[in-house]
Design a protein around this motif. Structure first.
Motif, mmCIF file in Angstrom:
data_model
loop_
_atom_site.group_PDB
_atom_site.id
_atom_site.type_symbol
_atom_site.label_atom_id
_atom_site.label_comp_id
_atom_site.label_asym_id
_atom_site.label_seq_id
_atom_site.Cartn_x
_atom_site.Cartn_y
_atom_site.Cartn_z
ATOM 1 N N PRO A 145 0.843 -1.207 0.000
ATOM 2 C CA PRO A 145 0.000 0.000 0.000
ATOM 3 C C PRO A 145 0.872 1.248 0.000
ATOM 4 C CG PRO A 145 -0.617 -1.528 1.761
ATOM 5 C CD PRO A 145 0.711 -1.962 1.247
ATOM 6 N N VAL A 146 0.665 2.126 -0.960
ATOM 7 C CA VAL A 146 1.477 3.341 -1.072
ATOM 8 C C VAL A 146 0.618 4.515 -1.513
ATOM 9 C CG1 VAL A 146 3.670 2.196 -1.597
ATOM 10 C CG2 VAL A 146 2.104 2.779 -3.459
ATOM 11 N N GLY A 147 1.113 5.713 -1.234
ATOM 12 C CA GLY A 147 0.547 6.916 -1.818
ATOM 13 C C GLY A 147 1.226 7.185 -3.148
ATOM 14 N N GLN A 148 0.658 8.096 -3.913
ATOM 15 C CA GLN A 148 1.205 8.412 -5.235
ATOM 16 C C GLN A 148 2.673 8.842 -5.146
ATOM 17 O OE1 GLN A 148 -0.985 8.149 -7.974
ATOM 18 N NE2 GLN A 148 0.767 8.387 -9.348
ATOM 19 N N ASP A 149 3.019 9.564 -4.074
ATOM 20 C CA ASP A 149 4.383 10.082 -3.943
ATOM 21 C C ASP A 149 5.397 8.992 -3.625
ATOM 22 O OD1 ASP A 149 3.202 9.737 -1.417
ATOM 23 O OD2 ASP A 149 4.602 11.124 -0.485
ATOM 24 N N GLN A 150 4.936 7.815 -3.217
ATOM 25 C CA GLN A 150 5.849 6.732 -2.861
ATOM 26 C C GLN A 150 6.058 5.729 -3.989
ATOM 27 O OE1 GLN A 150 3.388 5.733 0.548
ATOM 28 N NE2 GLN A 150 5.081 6.182 1.922
ATOM 29 N N LEU A 151 5.404 5.931 -5.112
ATOM 30 C CA LEU A 151 5.547 5.002 -6.234
ATOM 31 C C LEU A 151 6.995 4.866 -6.713
ATOM 32 C CD1 LEU A 151 2.345 5.631 -8.400
ATOM 33 C CD2 LEU A 151 2.955 3.553 -7.154
ATOM 34 N N PRO A 152 7.807 5.950 -6.751
ATOM 35 C CA PRO A 152 9.209 5.778 -7.160
ATOM 36 C C PRO A 152 9.989 4.812 -6.267
ATOM 37 C CG PRO A 152 8.607 8.095 -7.265
ATOM 38 C CD PRO A 152 7.476 7.389 -6.584
ATOM 39 N N HIS A 153 9.707 4.833 -4.952
ATOM 40 C CA HIS A 153 10.354 3.882 -4.050
ATOM 41 C C HIS A 153 9.989 2.455 -4.437
ATOM 42 C CE1 HIS A 153 12.344 6.615 -1.558
ATOM 43 N NE2 HIS A 153 11.539 6.668 -0.514
ATOM 44 N N LEU A 154 8.707 2.231 -4.678
ATOM 45 C CA LEU A 154 8.261 0.888 -5.028
ATOM 46 C C LEU A 154 8.839 0.452 -6.371
ATOM 47 C CD1 LEU A 154 6.648 -1.606 -4.316
ATOM 48 C CD2 LEU A 154 4.640 -0.549 -5.369
ATOM 49 N N GLU A 155 8.988 1.404 -7.289
ATOM 50 C CA GLU A 155 9.567 1.052 -8.592
ATOM 51 C C GLU A 155 11.015 0.596 -8.436
ATOM 52 O OE1 GLU A 155 9.572 -0.172 -12.175
ATOM 53 O OE2 GLU A 155 7.760 0.676 -11.284
ATOM 54 N N THR A 156 11.735 1.177 -7.478
ATOM 55 C CA THR A 156 13.096 0.705 -7.186
ATOM 56 C C THR A 156 13.062 -0.748 -6.716
ATOM 57 O OG1 THR A 156 13.874 2.931 -6.607
ATOM 58 C CG2 THR A 156 15.153 1.076 -5.763
ATOM 59 N N THR A 157 12.113 -1.069 -5.849
ATOM 60 C CA THR A 157 11.967 -2.451 -5.376
ATOM 61 C C THR A 157 11.666 -3.391 -6.530
ATOM 62 O OG1 THR A 157 11.163 -1.702 -3.216
ATOM 63 C CG2 THR A 157 10.665 -3.970 -3.839
ATOM 64 N N ARG A 158 10.765 -2.980 -7.409
ATOM 65 C CA ARG A 158 10.412 -3.814 -8.557
ATOM 66 C C ARG A 158 11.624 -4.032 -9.470
ATOM 67 N NH1 ARG A 158 5.264 -4.300 -10.303
ATOM 68 N NH2 ARG A 158 5.768 -3.644 -12.436
ATOM 69 N N THR A 159 12.393 -2.973 -9.652
ATOM 70 C CA THR A 159 13.603 -3.071 -10.483
ATOM 71 C C THR A 159 14.609 -4.046 -9.877
ATOM 72 O OG1 THR A 159 13.339 -0.816 -11.316
ATOM 73 C CG2 THR A 159 15.553 -1.764 -11.417
ATOM 74 N N ILE A 160 14.817 -3.942 -8.567
ATOM 75 C CA ILE A 160 15.758 -4.830 -7.882
ATOM 76 C C ILE A 160 15.306 -6.280 -7.984
ATOM 77 C CG2 ILE A 160 16.584 -5.492 -5.577
ATOM 78 C CD1 ILE A 160 16.786 -2.466 -4.966
ATOM 79 N N ALA A 161 14.021 -6.528 -7.783
ATOM 80 C CA ALA A 161 13.503 -7.898 -7.873
ATOM 81 C C ALA A 161 13.730 -8.478 -9.265
ATOM 82 C CB ALA A 161 12.018 -7.916 -7.515
#
Length: 337
Positions: free
Chosen positions: A158-174
Motif C-alpha cells: 500500500p502506497v501513496g502516489q508520492d511513494q511510487l518511485p520507491h516501489l519502482e526501485t523495489t520492482r527493479t531490484i527484484a
C-alpha cells in the motif's frame, strides 16, 4: 503494477502485504484514516500482513533515534488498539531481523548511483531534511525499503502516489536479481494505491507527529477538544465544503464526516450558517465518539506492557524465520553457501 480492491477481494490469500511506520512518535488520526483502517480491512479480507516498525530508518533524517524501544512498543499499542490482530499479522522491528539487512549488499549492487540520484522521493526527502549533508542511509533509503519488502516476498504494498518511485526501485531490484541469477526468488510487488482522504493538521499544514498539529490516537477527550478548538478556519460564517478555496474548513468537515459515516457536503449543509464554532463542536463530538472504543482498547492494552513486548517478540521470531529462509535462497542462487 497496480492492484485493485476488487482483485484482492476475489483472491485475498494470494497476497502478502508489507507496510509499516517509523517509530518517531504516536500515531494520529491522519495515520488512522490514511493507513491503519485500511490495514485492518485487508487483514479482515484474509490478506497476510507484515508490519515493520522501521527503527533503523529513523536515522535517515536525524542523528539519533529517540527512545526506540519505547516508541516501538507504542506503535504496537496503536496497531492493536486500531484492530490489527497479532495472531494473523507479523509485527516486527527492523533492527531485530539481521538477515533482512544482509540483503542490502546484493541489492545495492543492482542499482546505480545515477538511479538513486534521480529518485524524486529521495530528492524531496533530502530537500526537506534540513541537514547540512546527506547520509548514505538517506541516499540508499529506497534500497532499504526494497529489503523490507522482498525479505518476506511481499507482493502487494500500500502506497501513496508520492511513494511510487520507491516501489519502482523495489520492482527493479527484484527483476534484476531474478534476471542476473536466472531464478524466481523474488516476486515483483504491485502497488495498492491509497485513496485515503487528505486530512490537514490543525494549523492548516501537513499533519505530522513532529509539528504538534495532529490529534494522537492516545489523546483524551479534553485534549481532542482543545486541539480542534484551536484549529485554523476562516472568517466566512456559512460553512461549505470547498477543498480548493477553503482547505482548513473542508478538512474539518472531512474529519467529522469520516467519523460519522457521512459525506462532508452533507455535514456542511447541516451546519449551514452556524459558523466555525458550531463546526468545531460537531467535529469534536464526532471524533470523541468515534475514538471511544479505540481509546478504551488502548487504555486496556497500555496497562499490560509485557503483552506488547510479547507480541513484538513473537513477530520478531516469525520475521526472522522468514528472513533466514529468504537469505538462504539468495545465497544458494548466488553460489555462496
Amino acid at each position: 503494477m497496480q492492484t485493485s480492491t476488487v482483485q484482492i477481494q476475489q483472491d485475498p490469500a494470494r497476497y502478502r502485504v508489507l507496510t509499516g511506520d517509523r517509530p518517531t512518535g504516536p500515531l494520529h488520526l491522519g495515520h488512522y484514516f490514511g493507513t491503519l483502517q485500511n490495514r485492518v480491512c485487508l487483514q479482515q479480507l484474509g490478506v497476510e500482513l507484515f508490519l515493520v516498525i522501521a527503527d533503523y530508518q529513523v536515522l535517515t533524517d536525524r542523528d539519533t533515534a529517540d527512545r526506540p524501544a519505547e516508541r516501538a512498543e507504542d506503535l504496537v499499542l496503536d496497531y492493536l488498539a486500531a484492530g490489527v490482530d497479532p495472531e494473523r499479522a507479523t509485527i516486527f522491528t527492523h533492527s531485530a531481523v539481521p538477515a533482512l539487512n544482509q540483503l542490502l549488499l546484493p541489492f545495492l549492487s543492482l542499482v546505480s548511483v545515477a538511479e538513486l540520484q534521480r529518485n524524486p522521493t529521495v530528492k524531496d526527502e533530502i530537500a526537506h531534511s534540513q541537514q547540512n549533508s546527506v547520509s548514505g542511509l538517506m541516499f540508499t533509503y529506497p534500497v532499504h525499503q526494497a529489503a523490507d519488502i522482498l525479505f518476506c516476498k511481499a507482493n502487494l504494498v500500500p502506497v501513496g502516489q508520492d511513494q511510487l518511485p520507491h516501489l519502482e526501485t523495489t520492482r527493479t531490484i527484484a527483476r534484476r536479481f531474478n534476471d542476473r541469477y536466472a531464478t524466481t526468488v523474488f516476486p515483483t510487488p504491485e502497488a495498492l494505491l491509497s485513496d485515503a482522504p487528505l486530512l490537514l493538521g490543525t494549523d492548516g499544514g501537513k499533519m505530522s507527529k513532529s509539528r504538534g498539529n495532529a490529534i494522537a490516537l492516545g489523546a483524551d477527550t479534553d485534549q481532542t477538544a482543545q486541539m480542534i478548538r484551536g484549529a485554523k478556519t476562516d472568517t466566512e460564517r456559512r460553512i461549505s465544503y470547498d477543498p480548493e478555496q477553503r482547505p482548513e474548513v473542508s478538512s474539518l468537515l472531512l474529519l467529522g464526516a469520516l467519523c460519522e459515516g457521512l459525506q462532508p457536503q452533507d455535514v456542511a449543509e447541516e451546519i449551514g450558517d452556524g459558523g466555525s464554532a458550531t463546526l468545531k463542536r460537531r467535529v469534536t463530538e464526532a471524533v470523541n465518539e468515534y475514538l471511544r472504543p479505540i481509546r478504551a482498547r488502548r487504555a486496556e492494552l497500555a496497562a499490560d506492557r509485557a503483552h506488547l513486548r510479547a507480541v513484538l517478540r513473537a513477530g520478531n521470531e516469525r520475521a526472522n524465520a522468514v528472513a533466514d529462509v529468504t537469505l538462504a535462497e539468495v545465497r544458494e542462487v548466488m553460489g555462496m553457501r
